[in-house]
Motif scaffolding. Sequence first.
Motif, PDB file in Angstrom:
ATOM      1  N   ARG A 139       0.839  -1.300  -0.203  1.00 41.89           N
ATOM      2  CA  ARG A 139      -0.005   0.015  -0.009  1.00 41.89           C
ATOM      3  C   ARG A 139       0.896   1.246  -0.049  1.00 41.89           C
ATOM      4  O   ARG A 139       0.332   2.378  -0.640  1.00 41.89           O
ATOM      5  CB  ARG A 139      -1.000   0.102   1.357  1.00 41.89           C
ATOM      6  N   ARG A 140       2.103   1.166   0.611  1.00 41.79           N
ATOM      7  CA  ARG A 140       2.914   2.399   0.567  1.00 41.79           C
ATOM      8  C   ARG A 140       3.582   2.728  -0.587  1.00 41.79           C
ATOM      9  O   ARG A 140       4.220   3.369  -0.754  1.00 41.79           O
ATOM     10  CB  ARG A 140       3.983   2.059   1.758  1.00 41.79           C
ATOM     11  N   GLU A 141       3.550   1.594  -1.509  1.00 37.82           N
ATOM     12  CA  GLU A 141       4.272   1.860  -2.787  1.00 37.82           C
ATOM     13  C   GLU A 141       3.428   2.141  -4.041  1.00 37.82           C
ATOM     14  O   GLU A 141       3.912   2.535  -5.234  1.00 37.82           O
ATOM     15  CB  GLU A 141       4.877   0.418  -3.189  1.00 37.82           C
ATOM     16  N   VAL A 142       2.092   2.280  -3.773  1.00 33.01           N
ATOM     17  CA  VAL A 142       1.267   2.578  -5.105  1.00 33.01           C
ATOM     18  C   VAL A 142       1.571   4.046  -5.277  1.00 33.01           C
ATOM     19  O   VAL A 142       1.262   4.852  -4.392  1.00 33.01           O
ATOM     20  CB  VAL A 142      -0.119   2.042  -4.744  1.00 33.01           C
ATOM     21  N   LEU A 143       1.680   4.413  -6.759  1.00 35.41           N
ATOM     22  CA  LEU A 143       1.577   5.991  -7.022  1.00 35.41           C
ATOM     23  C   LEU A 143       0.308   6.199  -7.428  1.00 35.41           C
ATOM     24  O   LEU A 143      -0.491   5.458  -8.150  1.00 35.41           O
ATOM     25  CB  LEU A 143       2.883   6.336  -8.186  1.00 35.41           C
ATOM     26  N   PRO A 144      -0.195   7.533  -7.380  1.00 32.79           N
ATOM     27  CA  PRO A 144      -1.236   8.171  -7.758  1.00 32.79           C
ATOM     28  C   PRO A 144      -1.372   8.372  -9.499  1.00 32.79           C
ATOM     29  O   PRO A 144      -1.576   9.413  -9.917  1.00 32.79           O
ATOM     30  CB  PRO A 144      -1.161   9.340  -7.210  1.00 32.79           C
ATOM     31  N   VAL A 145      -1.213   7.061 -10.190  1.00 24.64           N
ATOM     32  CA  VAL A 145      -1.194   7.206 -11.544  1.00 24.64           C
ATOM     33  C   VAL A 145      -2.022   6.017 -12.153  1.00 24.64           C
ATOM     34  O   VAL A 145      -2.475   5.303 -11.218  1.00 24.64           O
ATOM     35  CB  VAL A 145       0.305   7.296 -12.067  1.00 24.64           C
ATOM     36  N   PRO A 146      -2.404   6.346 -13.312  1.00 16.13           N
ATOM     37  CA  PRO A 146      -3.137   4.886 -13.631  1.00 16.13           C
ATOM     38  C   PRO A 146      -2.057   3.698 -13.967  1.00 16.13           C
ATOM     39  O   PRO A 146      -1.071   4.070 -13.930  1.00 16.13           O
ATOM     40  CB  PRO A 146      -3.470   5.413 -15.172  1.00 16.13           C
ATOM     41  N   TYR A 147      -2.690   2.553 -13.734  1.00 19.21           N
ATOM     42  CA  TYR A 147      -1.835   1.296 -13.788  1.00 19.21           C
ATOM     43  C   TYR A 147      -2.452   0.489 -14.931  1.00 19.21           C
ATOM     44  O   TYR A 147      -3.404   0.548 -15.298  1.00 19.21           O
ATOM     45  CB  TYR A 147      -1.898   0.418 -12.370  1.00 19.21           C
ATOM     46  N   PHE A 148      -1.473  -0.404 -15.382  1.00 18.15           N
ATOM     47  CA  PHE A 148      -1.784  -1.072 -16.561  1.00 18.15           C
ATOM     48  C   PHE A 148      -1.325  -2.421 -16.419  1.00 18.15           C
ATOM     49  O   PHE A 148      -0.536  -2.845 -15.907  1.00 18.15           O
ATOM     50  CB  PHE A 148      -0.977  -0.516 -17.787  1.00 18.15           C
ATOM     51  N   HIS A 149      -2.333  -3.431 -16.715  1.00 16.12           N
ATOM     52  CA  HIS A 149      -2.281  -4.899 -16.720  1.00 16.12           C
ATOM     53  C   HIS A 149      -1.616  -5.507 -17.924  1.00 16.12           C
ATOM     54  O   HIS A 149      -2.532  -5.531 -18.890  1.00 16.12           O
ATOM     55  CB  HIS A 149      -3.482  -5.522 -16.017  1.00 16.12           C
ATOM     56  N   LEU A 150      -0.384  -5.933 -17.746  1.00 17.36           N
ATOM     57  CA  LEU A 150      -0.027  -6.787 -19.200  1.00 17.36           C
ATOM     58  C   LEU A 150       0.133  -8.241 -18.776  1.00 17.36           C
ATOM     59  O   LEU A 150       0.625  -8.507 -17.561  1.00 17.36           O
ATOM     60  CB  LEU A 150       1.059  -6.082 -19.822  1.00 17.36           C
ATOM     61  N   VAL A 151       0.096  -9.245 -19.803  1.00 17.84           N
ATOM     62  CA  VAL A 151       0.378 -10.770 -19.625  1.00 17.84           C
ATOM     63  C   VAL A 151       1.068 -10.974 -20.697  1.00 17.84           C
ATOM     64  O   VAL A 151       0.829 -10.824 -21.951  1.00 17.84           O
ATOM     65  CB  VAL A 151      -1.052 -11.489 -19.517  1.00 17.84           C
ATOM     66  N   PHE A 152       2.151 -11.566 -20.400  1.00 13.77           N
ATOM     67  CA  PHE A 152       3.204 -12.181 -21.410  1.00 13.77           C
ATOM     68  C   PHE A 152       3.075 -13.828 -21.086  1.00 13.77           C
ATOM     69  O   PHE A 152       3.432 -14.444 -20.159  1.00 13.77           O
ATOM     70  CB  PHE A 152       4.711 -11.967 -21.054  1.00 13.77           C
ATOM     71  N   THR A 153       2.865 -14.318 -22.347  1.00 19.81           N
ATOM     72  CA  THR A 153       2.651 -15.965 -22.432  1.00 19.81           C
ATOM     73  C   THR A 153       3.721 -16.425 -23.026  1.00 19.81           C
ATOM     74  O   THR A 153       3.860 -16.057 -24.261  1.00 19.81           O
ATOM     75  CB  THR A 153       1.197 -16.196 -22.854  1.00 19.81           C
ATOM     76  N   LEU A 154       4.161 -17.485 -22.667  1.00 28.71           N
ATOM     77  CA  LEU A 154       4.978 -18.595 -23.657  1.00 28.71           C
ATOM     78  C   LEU A 154       4.086 -19.459 -24.181  1.00 28.71           C
ATOM     79  O   LEU A 154       3.003 -20.017 -23.692  1.00 28.71           O
ATOM     80  CB  LEU A 154       5.859 -19.410 -22.438  1.00 28.71           C
ATOM     81  N   PRO A 155       4.600 -19.913 -25.536  1.00 31.32           N
ATOM     82  CA  PRO A 155       3.647 -20.802 -26.366  1.00 31.32           C
ATOM     83  C   PRO A 155       3.981 -22.165 -25.778  1.00 31.32           C
ATOM     84  O   PRO A 155       4.881 -22.361 -25.204  1.00 31.32           O
ATOM     85  CB  PRO A 155       4.395 -20.508 -27.838  1.00 31.32           C
ATOM     86  N   HIS A 156       2.988 -23.002 -26.119  1.00 34.36           N
ATOM     87  CA  HIS A 156       2.971 -24.378 -25.501  1.00 34.36           C
ATOM     88  C   HIS A 156       4.080 -25.236 -26.142  1.00 34.36           C
ATOM     89  O   HIS A 156       4.396 -26.336 -25.725  1.00 34.36           O
ATOM     90  CB  HIS A 156       1.569 -24.904 -25.805  1.00 34.36           C
ATOM     91  N   ALA A 157       4.809 -24.763 -27.048  1.00 34.22           N
ATOM     92  CA  ALA A 157       5.905 -25.600 -27.630  1.00 34.22           C
ATOM     93  C   ALA A 157       7.073 -25.679 -26.990  1.00 34.22           C
ATOM     94  O   ALA A 157       7.846 -26.346 -27.032  1.00 34.22           O
ATOM     95  CB  ALA A 157       6.248 -24.762 -29.231  1.00 34.22           C
ATOM     96  N   LEU A 158       6.990 -24.974 -25.822  1.00 32.79           N
ATOM     97  CA  LEU A 158       8.078 -25.000 -24.882  1.00 32.79           C
ATOM     98  C   LEU A 158       7.815 -25.506 -23.670  1.00 32.79           C
ATOM     99  O   LEU A 158       8.488 -25.881 -22.555  1.00 32.79           O
ATOM    100  CB  LEU A 158       8.448 -23.439 -24.419  1.00 32.79           C
ATOM    101  N   ASN A 159       6.529 -26.297 -23.653  1.00 34.66           N
ATOM    102  CA  ASN A 159       6.017 -27.059 -22.159  1.00 34.66           C
ATOM    103  C   ASN A 159       7.167 -28.174 -22.037  1.00 34.66           C
ATOM    104  O   ASN A 159       7.111 -28.469 -20.860  1.00 34.66           O
ATOM    105  CB  ASN A 159       4.651 -27.417 -22.531  1.00 34.66           C
ATOM    106  N   GLY A 160       7.586 -28.833 -22.960  1.00 32.18           N
ATOM    107  CA  GLY A 160       8.611 -29.800 -22.763  1.00 32.18           C
ATOM    108  C   GLY A 160       9.817 -29.423 -22.161  1.00 32.18           C
ATOM    109  O   GLY A 160      10.155 -29.944 -21.078  1.00 32.18           O
TER     110      GLY A 160
END
Length: 386
Positions: free
Chosen positions: A83-104
Amino acid sequence: MPAAGLAEVLARFGPAYLAQHRLTAIQAKAWRAIAACRTEALGGHVERCDRCGRSRHVYHSCRNRHCPRCQMRAKEAWIAARRREVLPVPYFHLVFTLPHALNGLIAAAPRRLYETLFATVSATLSEFAGDRRHLGGVPAFSLVLHTWKQDLARHVHVHALVAGGALAPSGEWIGPKKGFLFPVRALSAVFRGKFVAALEALRAAGRLPASVAANSEWQRLRQRLYAHDWVVYAKQPLGGPAAVLDYLGRYTHRVAISNERILGIAGNAVAVRVRADAESGKKRTLRLAGTEFIDRFLQHVLPCGFKRIRHYGLLSAARKKVGLAAARAALGAPLPPPALIESVAAFLRRVSRIEPARCPHCGSGQFRVVAPIQPKGRLPHPRGPP
């Protein structure tokens, strides 16, 4: 169909699973903890009502990070610290996904691939933030690793919560220029390039499994990795700092399967509630063989000591104190209030809206601890075949 949780699934189908599989040390540790959580195996204490004399046994929690019973308190404590680290600005949520070809590869060398994922995502975000075409400063972001889909299949991805802007070398706070943080297609291309280059370096150093040691195998994998765009998802959470923390809290201490999503056991199958599709939000019931359910769950047990929540830029340990102060000064934001340590009783009152010590039988007495309960014997030790 009787209700069941993860511990009941392990108890019911564990013997059949262990007859065919050997657990790693960290999987066995997680299994033992989940099976013993809030049972007499971990001990606890006896409480008695000071008015009507009713007593109850309260058993200790295992606090294992893979246990679905033990995450709420940990999540709330983590949010309070952030709570002490949040800044008064908009925040963005991004998700980086690895392809399933790497599952092995991930199954064979999880720690190495997860570390590479964190390194390449953080380098990608820092590079874009440092570019004057986008921001031109030092960003503030947190990354959270998830490894599953709703059906418990392997689906490795990192959630990033990024402050909307960056701290320039001049001390100025620079906000997004076009209403969005970074172009998603460009992020995807750079992320893929950095990850594949990192894999190439690991392979050259002999630090990848033998399955890609041969040049022909590596080239085949490389072609599959470049055959499609890698997925980077972007969304802007709404609301102020409290809403941002609540939003991030949905991801930080989530485990592969919650007890609420396990609908029950019927015969040799476990019924699980999953999303029918991402668009409609509707639910459906998935039935998995008990041993298959356990096998899927165990692939999400993280390597020993692996940190699945990490902070970068202005939130990194080396920069946090000075960097956040400079960002607040640039934004004209006041100093955060001092951190408060919430008691267990206060936490339960806030989250459950109940008085945990009040006796439900007489309605006016208070439960008091009157005796300890010693742990009962040794914890169950699941093993695979010799």
